[in-house]
Design an enzyme around this catalytic site. Sequence first.
Site, PDB file in Angstrom:
ATOM      1  N   ARG A 104     -11.183 -26.915  -4.571  1.00  0.00           N
ATOM      2  CA  ARG A 104     -11.277 -25.615  -5.238  1.00  0.00           C
ATOM      3  C   ARG A 104     -10.923 -24.460  -4.306  1.00  0.00           C
ATOM      4  O   ARG A 104     -10.238 -23.528  -4.716  1.00  0.00           O
ATOM      5  CB  ARG A 104     -12.697 -25.437  -5.813  1.00  0.00           C
ATOM      6  N   LYS A 139      -4.815  -1.198  -1.635  1.00  0.00           N
ATOM      7  CA  LYS A 139      -5.668  -1.569  -2.767  1.00  0.00           C
ATOM      8  C   LYS A 139      -5.749  -3.090  -2.859  1.00  0.00           C
ATOM      9  O   LYS A 139      -5.219  -3.719  -3.776  1.00  0.00           O
ATOM     10  CB  LYS A 139      -5.126  -0.952  -4.055  1.00  0.00           C
ATOM     11  N   LYS A 171      -2.996  12.740   2.964  1.00  0.00           N
ATOM     12  CA  LYS A 171      -3.100  12.743   1.501  1.00  0.00           C
ATOM     13  C   LYS A 171      -3.662  14.076   1.007  1.00  0.00           C
ATOM     14  O   LYS A 171      -3.973  14.973   1.799  1.00  0.00           O
ATOM     15  CB  LYS A 171      -3.947  11.560   1.051  1.00  0.00           C
ATOM     16  N   GLU A 201       1.728  13.225   1.737  1.00  0.00           N
ATOM     17  CA  GLU A 201       1.788  13.126   0.284  1.00  0.00           C
ATOM     18  C   GLU A 201       1.976  14.515  -0.311  1.00  0.00           C
ATOM     19  O   GLU A 201       1.248  15.453   0.049  1.00  0.00           O
ATOM     20  CB  GLU A 201       0.494  12.511  -0.238  1.00  0.00           C
ATOM     21  N   ASP A 222       4.198  11.864  -5.022  1.00  0.00           N
ATOM     22  CA  ASP A 222       3.135  11.282  -5.841  1.00  0.00           C
ATOM     23  C   ASP A 222       3.197  11.762  -7.287  1.00  0.00           C
ATOM     24  O   ASP A 222       3.182  12.973  -7.557  1.00  0.00           O
ATOM     25  CB  ASP A 222       1.772  11.633  -5.243  1.00  0.00           C
TER      26      ASP A 222
END
Length: 283
Positions: A104, A139, A171, A201, A222
Amino acid sequence: MIAPPPLPAPILDPIVRLALAEDLGRAGDLTSDATLLPGTRIKAEIRARKTGVLAGMDAAAHTLKCLDEGVALDQRLRDSDKLAPGDVIATLTGEARSILMAERTMLNFIGRLSGVATLTAAFVEKIRHTDATIVCTRKTTPGHRALEKRAVRCGGGTSHRYGLDDAILIKDNHIAACGSVGEALKRAHAYAGHLRMIEVEVDTLAQLEEALPHKPHAVLLDNMDTDALKAAVAMIDGACKAEASGGVNFDTVAGIAETGVDYISVGALTHSASNLDVGLDLP
């Protein structure tokens, strides 16, 4: 496609051992202990049950090695190879108890990572007529970043940042805290060494106009529509790399690539990939 090299053992080992410990718990494989006579040997096959792209064999092989180095693993297919239903990926020959304990965990690694590679390959195919490159983001599944980013490479994509420590990405929240795009870039250049990349960004063409005189190495465009992306690429005019982000899916990715951006970051590669169905059978 040439597969990336396997991850080094010091990276694989803690991930694999944690997965095995989670499955074996406090007492090991009760079912195998209860039903299998000592010395029982089997030959098993790992087979694909769906069409896709293979990834995760390095983690699967390390799983087997952790449990029993005496089990022979014969890989018929390699990471980055295309899969069709019924394809034999590998055969395992050895102690039945060891193979069934590993089953598994091995399949979990192969299924999850082949799913990432398969989704990546589908995005790559959508933009093959352009010069853009598909990249993944941070992510990722906690603890599995190295595995998932390698799986993206197996599917023909590449990586944005691996973590917070390998590049400077300014960002929107950094900009808000600094007060402006220009001030954030000034501080970043003052801090960074000559080998540190700086990307910023921007959400608007006005922010882009403010950023360009400060010579970022890359600009993350973005959530811009294709008209804005085309205008941004024209404004950049080769001064730095252009990366598009936000709203990227199978319906939009080709149009985004056709604007002339260099990179397209797709968080879905790692946060939304479905497992590829694989199984272990005794022929």
